[in-house]
Design a protein around this motif. Sequence first.
Motif, PDB file in Angstrom:
ATOM      1  N   THR A 360      24.734 -26.055  45.919  1.00 21.54           N
ATOM      2  CA  THR A 360      24.315 -24.661  46.033  1.00 21.54           C
ATOM      3  C   THR A 360      25.212 -23.915  47.007  1.00 21.54           C
ATOM      4  N   PHE A 361      25.636 -22.717  46.586  1.00 23.29           N
ATOM      5  CA  PHE A 361      26.481 -21.855  47.403  1.00 23.29           C
ATOM      6  C   PHE A 361      25.667 -20.622  47.792  1.00 23.29           C
ATOM      7  N   THR A 362      25.513 -20.402  49.087  1.00 26.23           N
ATOM      8  CA  THR A 362      24.810 -19.225  49.595  1.00 26.23           C
ATOM      9  C   THR A 362      25.844 -18.261  50.155  1.00 26.23           C
ATOM     10  N   LEU A 363      25.916 -17.071  49.573  1.00 19.06           N
ATOM     11  CA  LEU A 363      26.944 -16.100  49.941  1.00 19.06           C
ATOM     12  C   LEU A 363      26.562 -15.368  51.228  1.00 19.06           C
ATOM     13  N   PRO A 364      27.545 -14.897  51.993  1.00 15.91           N
ATOM     14  CA  PRO A 364      27.247 -14.183  53.240  1.00 15.91           C
ATOM     15  C   PRO A 364      26.416 -12.927  53.016  1.00 15.91           C
ATOM     16  N   ALA A 365      26.624 -12.258  51.867  1.00 15.43           N
ATOM     17  CA  ALA A 365      25.874 -11.051  51.527  1.00 15.43           C
ATOM     18  C   ALA A 365      25.818 -10.952  50.006  1.00 15.43           C
ATOM     19  N   PRO A 366      24.784 -10.313  49.453  1.00 18.97           N
ATOM     20  CA  PRO A 366      24.711 -10.168  47.994  1.00 18.97           C
ATOM     21  C   PRO A 366      25.928  -9.415  47.461  1.00 18.97           C
ATOM     22  N   VAL A 367      26.466  -9.887  46.350  1.00 17.91           N
ATOM     23  CA  VAL A 367      27.658  -9.266  45.781  1.00 17.91           C
ATOM     24  C   VAL A 367      27.683  -9.535  44.279  1.00 17.91           C
ATOM     25  N   LYS A 368      28.246  -8.595  43.522  1.00 16.04           N
ATOM     26  CA  LYS A 368      28.398  -8.791  42.079  1.00 16.04           C
ATOM     27  C   LYS A 368      29.606  -9.686  41.846  1.00 16.04           C
ATOM     28  N   LEU A 369      29.372 -10.829  41.232  1.00 16.27           N
ATOM     29  CA  LEU A 369      30.440 -11.795  40.998  1.00 16.27           C
ATOM     30  C   LEU A 369      31.029 -11.627  39.605  1.00 16.27           C
ATOM     31  N   ALA A 370      32.355 -11.742  39.525  1.00 17.03           N
ATOM     32  CA  ALA A 370      33.021 -11.800  38.223  1.00 17.03           C
ATOM     33  C   ALA A 370      32.938 -13.205  37.653  1.00 17.03           C
ATOM     34  N   GLY A 371      32.946 -14.210  38.547  1.00 13.41           N
ATOM     35  CA  GLY A 371      32.871 -15.592  38.103  1.00 13.41           C
ATOM     36  C   GLY A 371      33.475 -16.518  39.133  1.00 13.41           C
ATOM     37  N   PHE A 372      33.772 -17.726  38.703  1.00 12.51           N
ATOM     38  CA  PHE A 372      34.371 -18.699  39.612  1.00 12.51           C
ATOM     39  C   PHE A 372      35.246 -19.663  38.828  1.00 12.51           C
ATOM     40  N   HIS A 373      36.127 -20.308  39.547  1.00 11.94           N
ATOM     41  CA  HIS A 373      36.985 -21.346  38.979  1.00 11.94           C
ATOM     42  C   HIS A 373      36.665 -22.646  39.695  1.00 11.94           C
ATOM     43  N   LEU A 374      36.665 -23.740  38.943  1.00 12.68           N
ATOM     44  CA  LEU A 374      36.453 -25.044  39.559  1.00 12.68           C
ATOM     45  C   LEU A 374      37.086 -26.123  38.704  1.00 12.68           C
ATOM     46  N   VAL A 375      37.272 -27.271  39.313  1.00 16.62           N
ATOM     47  CA  VAL A 375      37.690 -28.476  38.604  1.00 16.62           C
ATOM     48  C   VAL A 375      36.450 -29.352  38.462  1.00 16.62           C
ATOM     49  N   PRO A 376      36.087 -29.769  37.244  1.00 10.52           N
ATOM     50  CA  PRO A 376      34.827 -30.493  37.039  1.00 10.52           C
ATOM     51  C   PRO A 376      34.903 -31.982  37.356  1.00 10.52           C
ATOM     52  N   GLY A 377      35.863 -32.384  38.165  1.00 17.19           N
ATOM     53  CA  GLY A 377      36.018 -33.782  38.537  1.00 17.19           C
ATOM     54  C   GLY A 377      36.692 -33.880  39.886  1.00 17.19           C
ATOM     55  N   CYS A 378      37.308 -35.020  40.154  1.00 11.51           N
ATOM     56  CA  CYS A 378      37.965 -35.259  41.435  1.00 11.51           C
ATOM     57  C   CYS A 378      39.450 -34.967  41.303  1.00 11.51           C
ATOM     58  N   ARG A 379      39.857 -33.794  41.749  1.00 11.99           N
ATOM     59  CA  ARG A 379      41.288 -33.492  41.776  1.00 11.99           C
ATOM     60  C   ARG A 379      41.728 -33.498  43.229  1.00 11.99           C
ATOM     61  N   ASP A 380      42.247 -34.612  43.639  1.00 13.60           N
ATOM     62  CA  ASP A 380      42.741 -34.775  45.004  1.00 13.60           C
ATOM     63  C   ASP A 380      44.237 -35.009  44.905  1.00 13.60           C
TER      64      ASP A 380
END
Length: 469
Positions: A360-380
């Motif tokens: 869970t990500f709790t943002l510092p203040a409410p904001v309208k998000l366009a989206g997010f990018h992530l890697v769905p595994g372990c990219r080290d």
Amino acid sequence: MKMMMNRLFGMAVLSGLAGCMALLPSVAEANGGGYTRGSAYGDILPFEMEEIGQVAMLEEDLQIDLWTSYADVKVTYKMKNTQNRPVKVRFGFPIEYTRLAEEESVRNYRVSARGSEVAARRVRQDVKPVKQEEQPFKPVSVQSTFAHPDDELEGIESWMVSELEFAPGEELDLTISCRVPHLEIHNSVSDNVDSYKTIAYRLSSAAVWNGPIRKGKITIMPRSVEADEVLVKAPANRFKREGDAWVWSFENLEPTLADDLSIAVEPDTQELGSTVVESPDSPQYSSLANRVQKRGSIWMRGLPAEGMKVTASSEQPALPPSAEGLPREFKAAGVLWDGTGERRVWGEGAAGDGTGESITFTLPAPVKLAGFHLVPGCRDLDDKPGLKEYGSVAEMEVIVNETWKKTVVFQPDNLSGRWVSLVQCPEEAKTVRMVIRKVYPGTKHDVTCISDVSFYTLLNKEPKIDPCR
């Protein structure tokens, strides 16, 4: 100093079962050296053909599944021998010229009929007619740079050729499946990057069959790409949206070039510098706040990790250091991308494969998000040999403010990550929870991971862009 670099990552230009169908009453009756002209592209085929047009295409059912870096294609044809005598058919499925190595332009190519696999061999397309036995295939291994994908559409590079016998008047189902990489172009000038992904399917190559395609259906199904971002650029006004899929059903179609498919898998995307945070102690673009993206017509700005709280339902205890002596920790607080080269991996620590675990990500203040990018595994990046040893997410539920929900699917072994749009969420985000619903197991560790999460806020107008350096 201004520099531009164009990198071709892959190509996806498919063709329907070419009207390049060669009909030979028997091997003995073949003329032994004929090459047929007459496809929509005026190609001279590099394999023997005769009596083309004696087999009718009664039905065509084409499915194109769009994954993050490739498309899975499956097409089933119902064919009918219109003759009252046996015919031996030699047919080819064209592969576009991409300047990539042979094995990269098509994978998992399979042909089947009557419940059995049909053999296929690859034959190179030359610029002039040369008898097949005089034409050894040389893999294309040159990777060049291009300014636009049209530069890549230089014709048919080769054919996947098979043979099939029809009894007099016989009807049968012929199925072809394969996997092809998207055409993914990245153009960069200094710190600015333009990118896009496309795929094409040349339906017009079926134009030389006996009569029209009596009945057909084409389904384009987004699997691990954003359904709302997929755009069927051509043909115009043929496809209808049905849920997440795009569907075109037709009857008695005599395909022409105007019927060829052109699909934008993702919108044209620009990543640009737009400085709002000055920091003399770090590089200009180490903060996501100084990076903006234009994704199609939508502008967005990176949301820095500072001030964001990250918690998880469980955490995997640190594993022993890698062979290189590097630490392997899985703390949720470290999963956000922060512009550095540090490890950014969360690994769930529950018993089992991680299904049901969440971060869970709790943002510092409410904001309208366009989206997010992530890697769905372990990219080290510092521990490459172990990447596939860990589990990755196959399906995730994204929950904004514990009310708005979205299901997200991921491509197997996709360690380049994917974009997840939140534009359709009507609320300003206070929290974003990601719940693991399905997993791809790791080869060694029973730990499912997520890496490199970065959020982007929605902008209501174009920001001021930094000049290129």
